[in-house]
Every structure is written in C-alpha cells, then in structure tokens.
Design a protein around this motif. Structure first.
Motif, PDB file in Angstrom:
ATOM      1  N   GLU A  76     -38.997  -5.096 -25.693  1.00 45.99           N
ATOM      2  CA  GLU A  76     -37.952  -5.902 -25.056  1.00 45.99           C
ATOM      3  C   GLU A  76     -37.319  -5.149 -23.899  1.00 45.99           C
ATOM      4  O   GLU A  76     -37.024  -5.724 -22.838  1.00 45.99           O
ATOM      5  N   LEU A  77     -37.115  -3.844 -24.066  1.00 41.19           N
ATOM      6  CA  LEU A  77     -36.511  -3.047 -23.002  1.00 41.19           C
ATOM      7  C   LEU A  77     -37.449  -2.956 -21.794  1.00 41.19           C
ATOM      8  O   LEU A  77     -37.020  -3.124 -20.646  1.00 41.19           O
ATOM      9  N   LEU A  78     -38.736  -2.695 -22.048  1.00 45.86           N
ATOM     10  CA  LEU A  78     -39.691  -2.607 -20.951  1.00 45.86           C
ATOM     11  C   LEU A  78     -39.817  -3.945 -20.230  1.00 45.86           C
ATOM     12  O   LEU A  78     -39.972  -3.988 -18.999  1.00 45.86           O
ATOM     13  N   SER A  79     -39.727  -5.038 -20.986  1.00 47.29           N
ATOM     14  CA  SER A  79     -39.762  -6.365 -20.373  1.00 47.29           C
ATOM     15  C   SER A  79     -38.535  -6.583 -19.490  1.00 47.29           C
ATOM     16  O   SER A  79     -38.637  -7.117 -18.379  1.00 47.29           O
ATOM     17  N   ALA A  80     -37.366  -6.132 -19.970  1.00 50.22           N
ATOM     18  CA  ALA A  80     -36.120  -6.286 -19.205  1.00 50.22           C
ATOM     19  C   ALA A  80     -36.132  -5.437 -17.936  1.00 50.22           C
ATOM     20  O   ALA A  80     -35.460  -5.752 -16.949  1.00 50.22           O
ATOM     21  N   ALA A  81     -36.901  -4.343 -17.956  1.00 53.00           N
ATOM     22  CA  ALA A  81     -36.962  -3.438 -16.799  1.00 53.00           C
ATOM     23  C   ALA A  81     -38.099  -3.786 -15.845  1.00 53.00           C
ATOM     24  O   ALA A  81     -38.313  -3.084 -14.854  1.00 53.00           O
ATOM     25  N   ARG A 191     -30.415  10.130 -11.198  1.00 51.40           N
ATOM     26  CA  ARG A 191     -29.243   9.300 -11.469  1.00 51.40           C
ATOM     27  C   ARG A 191     -29.559   7.820 -11.249  1.00 51.40           C
ATOM     28  O   ARG A 191     -29.070   6.961 -11.987  1.00 51.40           O
ATOM     29  N   ASN A 192     -30.383   7.517 -10.251  1.00 45.79           N
ATOM     30  CA  ASN A 192     -30.769   6.128 -10.020  1.00 45.79           C
ATOM     31  C   ASN A 192     -31.640   5.605 -11.158  1.00 45.79           C
ATOM     32  O   ASN A 192     -31.534   4.446 -11.557  1.00 45.79           O
ATOM     33  N   ALA A 193     -32.508   6.482 -11.672  1.00 44.23           N
ATOM     34  CA  ALA A 193     -33.343   6.097 -12.810  1.00 44.23           C
ATOM     35  C   ALA A 193     -32.471   5.778 -14.019  1.00 44.23           C
ATOM     36  O   ALA A 193     -32.733   4.804 -14.753  1.00 44.23           O
ATOM     37  N   LEU A 194     -31.430   6.577 -14.229  1.00 43.35           N
ATOM     38  CA  LEU A 194     -30.532   6.341 -15.363  1.00 43.35           C
ATOM     39  C   LEU A 194     -29.793   5.019 -15.200  1.00 43.35           C
ATOM     40  O   LEU A 194     -29.660   4.247 -16.161  1.00 43.35           O
ATOM     41  N   ARG A 195     -29.319   4.724 -13.983  1.00 44.77           N
ATOM     42  CA  ARG A 195     -28.609   3.462 -13.749  1.00 44.77           C
ATOM     43  C   ARG A 195     -29.527   2.273 -14.027  1.00 44.77           C
ATOM     44  O   ARG A 195     -29.112   1.291 -14.648  1.00 44.77           O
ATOM     45  N   ALA A 196     -30.762   2.372 -13.556  1.00 48.24           N
ATOM     46  CA  ALA A 196     -31.709   1.277 -13.771  1.00 48.24           C
ATOM     47  C   ALA A 196     -32.001   1.103 -15.254  1.00 48.24           C
ATOM     48  O   ALA A 196     -32.130  -0.032 -15.750  1.00 48.24           O
ATOM     49  N   PHE A 197     -32.088   2.206 -15.975  1.00 42.98           N
ATOM     50  CA  PHE A 197     -32.359   2.120 -17.415  1.00 42.98           C
ATOM     51  C   PHE A 197     -31.193   1.469 -18.141  1.00 42.98           C
ATOM     52  O   PHE A 197     -31.392   0.606 -19.002  1.00 42.98           O
ATOM     53  N   LYS A 198     -29.973   1.890 -17.825  1.00 43.77           N
ATOM     54  CA  LYS A 198     -28.808   1.337 -18.512  1.00 43.77           C
ATOM     55  C   LYS A 198     -28.694  -0.168 -18.259  1.00 43.77           C
ATOM     56  O   LYS A 198     -28.325  -0.936 -19.153  1.00 43.77           O
ATOM     57  N   ARG A 203     -29.503  -5.611 -20.603  1.00 40.89           N
ATOM     58  CA  ARG A 203     -30.157  -6.928 -20.611  1.00 40.89           C
ATOM     59  C   ARG A 203     -30.956  -7.149 -21.890  1.00 40.89           C
ATOM     60  O   ARG A 203     -31.080  -8.274 -22.376  1.00 40.89           O
ATOM     61  N   ALA A 204     -31.495  -6.052 -22.451  1.00 37.83           N
ATOM     62  CA  ALA A 204     -32.294  -6.150 -23.670  1.00 37.83           C
ATOM     63  C   ALA A 204     -31.434  -6.182 -24.929  1.00 37.83           C
ATOM     64  O   ALA A 204     -31.960  -6.301 -26.040  1.00 37.83           O
ATOM     65  N   GLY A 205     -30.115  -6.051 -24.761  1.00 42.77           N
ATOM     66  CA  GLY A 205     -29.217  -6.104 -25.912  1.00 42.77           C
ATOM     67  C   GLY A 205     -29.119  -4.808 -26.694  1.00 42.77           C
ATOM     68  O   GLY A 205     -28.729  -4.809 -27.864  1.00 42.77           O
TER      69      GLY A 205
END
Length: 266
Positions: A76-81, A191-198, A203-205
């Motif tokens: 779900e997380l990979l789908s949200a990203a 830091r940009n990678a972390l923002r995108a992950f969060k 979105r993935a809950g």
C-alpha cells in the motif's frame, strides 16, 4: 576534574545525569564506552593506577522489537508513492535493507547487474549545507549486498529512466554517476526523500512509518523466508550478529510458501 580525583561514584553520577537529560539508552552506553576507553588509556600510560569506570556497571539498553510493516502495508505504501520521484528508492530499500544514506550514495560503478550485487561504500548526507558522501556507519557497513531478480530489474528501470532524463536535460545534465539523481543528474537530497516518504505513508494510512521502517521490514521478510540470521546481519551491515539478535530475535521463519517479494502484486 583531574584524573587523580575521579572515583567510581563520579562516573555513576555522570551516567545518572545523562539519563536525567533524556538521552537514549544506546547513546549513554556509547558515551560510557568512550569514557572507559579514555580512562583505560590513562592507566596504560601511568597517569592513573586503576580505572574508576571498571567498578561501574555498563549501562544497559533494553531490547526493542523493530517496528516493521506487513507485506500488505508495504504494498500500500509503495502504491501511494507511485507518482513520487523517490518511489524506486523506497522499493530498493525494502528489497535490500539499505539505509537511506547508503542507497542515495550508490553510484552505477557500485552496481553489478550481471552478478546481481551492489557494493555499499559510504553514505550520503547534507553536511554544512553540502551533499557529501561520508564513511559508512561501521566498518561492516562497507559490504556487498545481493540483489533479488525484482531488485535488479528495478535498477535496470532506473537506468532506463535516467538515460531518458539525460537526453531531455541536454547541456544542463551533470554527470555524477549516482544511481538516484535529480532531473539534472545531481544527487538526491536525503531530506527530500524523507518528505516524499512521509507524504506517501500518510496517504497509505501509516503516518508513523519512517524510512528506517523499510529497512526493518526487509530484514523481517528475509528472516521469515528462512534467510540465516548471520546472512541477514551481513546484508544489513551490522557490526555484530548480537545487534541483529537484539533487534530481530523475535522473528521466526515460516513455511507459508508466499511469493517473493511478498508485497508484489499477484
């Protein structure tokens, strides 16, 4: 204090003070280890007759089970990203168990797709405003990591996308050799990678997830699929297998016969 005045009670009081300041147990134990090494050296050189810290018990660190995601949550997380520039980075982390800085420091010269391996040589971090590749966390962090077939295919796709971006960028492209880059070839900011992950995790809950959660999830998947603890320890780059046992000792192999990787769509 001068060396001749230091007593075990002073060392104990110092440890208690660090606890009061709210430092992590692992940080306090590391600080104690450094102090003891200093005092041992003083004894060796004749500046002291005994080591005061030797009479003080080494601070303990309570074992904690690593927070990890279920295969469904990872999917779900990979789908949200999926729409994020960093989606492939996240997928590589959960395939390999690399740390964020280790993955971002990878250059194509570190990747051997024919043999199915990559070599970790350093870690990318922002230091004094500049992105620099520094020495890895421990000596064992410099390691060769095996690539599963899906991970190797993932990196081939990254190569293809990067080649397209190089053409589109033209003269603005900077050839740095990094695997994960901006649209002009520069290394990606952690830091940009972390923002995108969060953002993807929200979105993935699963807003409490962190990039390190992907590393833990990779380790747990390896262990549940029967990969030996020593092999997992080497893949993760732990300084000793004892660390792997402390963090993942609760994970048991399963004979469920699930597909690999378990978060891949059917």
């Amino acid at each position: 204090m001068t060396l001749d005045r230091i007593r075990p009670s002073h060392v104990e009081g110092w440890v208690v003070e660090l606890l009061r300041k709210g430092l992590a147990e692992s940080t306090i134990r590391s600080a104690y280890t450094v102090l003891r090494a200093i005092l041992d050296t003083a004894v060796r050189d004749g500046a002291m007759t005994t080591t005061p810290s030797a009479a003080v018990r080494r601070p303990k660190v309570k074992s904690k089970e690593a927070t990890h995601l279920t295969p469904t949550q990872v999917a779900e997380l990979l789908s949200a990203a999926h729409q994020s520039r960093y989606a492939t980075l996240f997928e590589l982390l959960v395939h390999t168990g690399l740390r964020r800085g280790e993955a971002l420091s990878l250059r194509w010269s570190d990747v051997d797709l024919d043999r199915g391996t990559l070599r970790v040589r350093g870690t990318l971090a922002r230091i004094d405003g500049a992105l620099l590749v520094t020495e890895p966390k421990t000596a064992k962090s410099q390691r060769v990591v095996p690539l599963s077939d899906p991970a190797a295919e993932l990196l081939r796709n990254v190569q293809h996308v990067q080649a397209t971006e190089r053409q589109l960028a033209g003269s603005t492209w900077h050839e740095t050799g990094f695997v994960f880059t901006t649209g002009t070839g520069e290394p990606c900011d952690p830091r940009n990678a972390l923002r995108a992950f969060k953002a993807a995790a929200a979105r993935a809950g699963i807003p409490d997830a962190s990039l390190h959660t992907l590393r833990h999830s990779a380790a747990c998947v390896m262990l549940t699929h029967g990969v030996p603890l020593k092999v997992v320890s080497d893949i993760l780059g732990h300084s000793s297998i004892a660390i792997t046992v402390d963090v993942y000792g609760h994970v048991s192999p399963t004979n469920s016969g699930t597909r690999w990787p378990p978060w891949a769509p059917c």
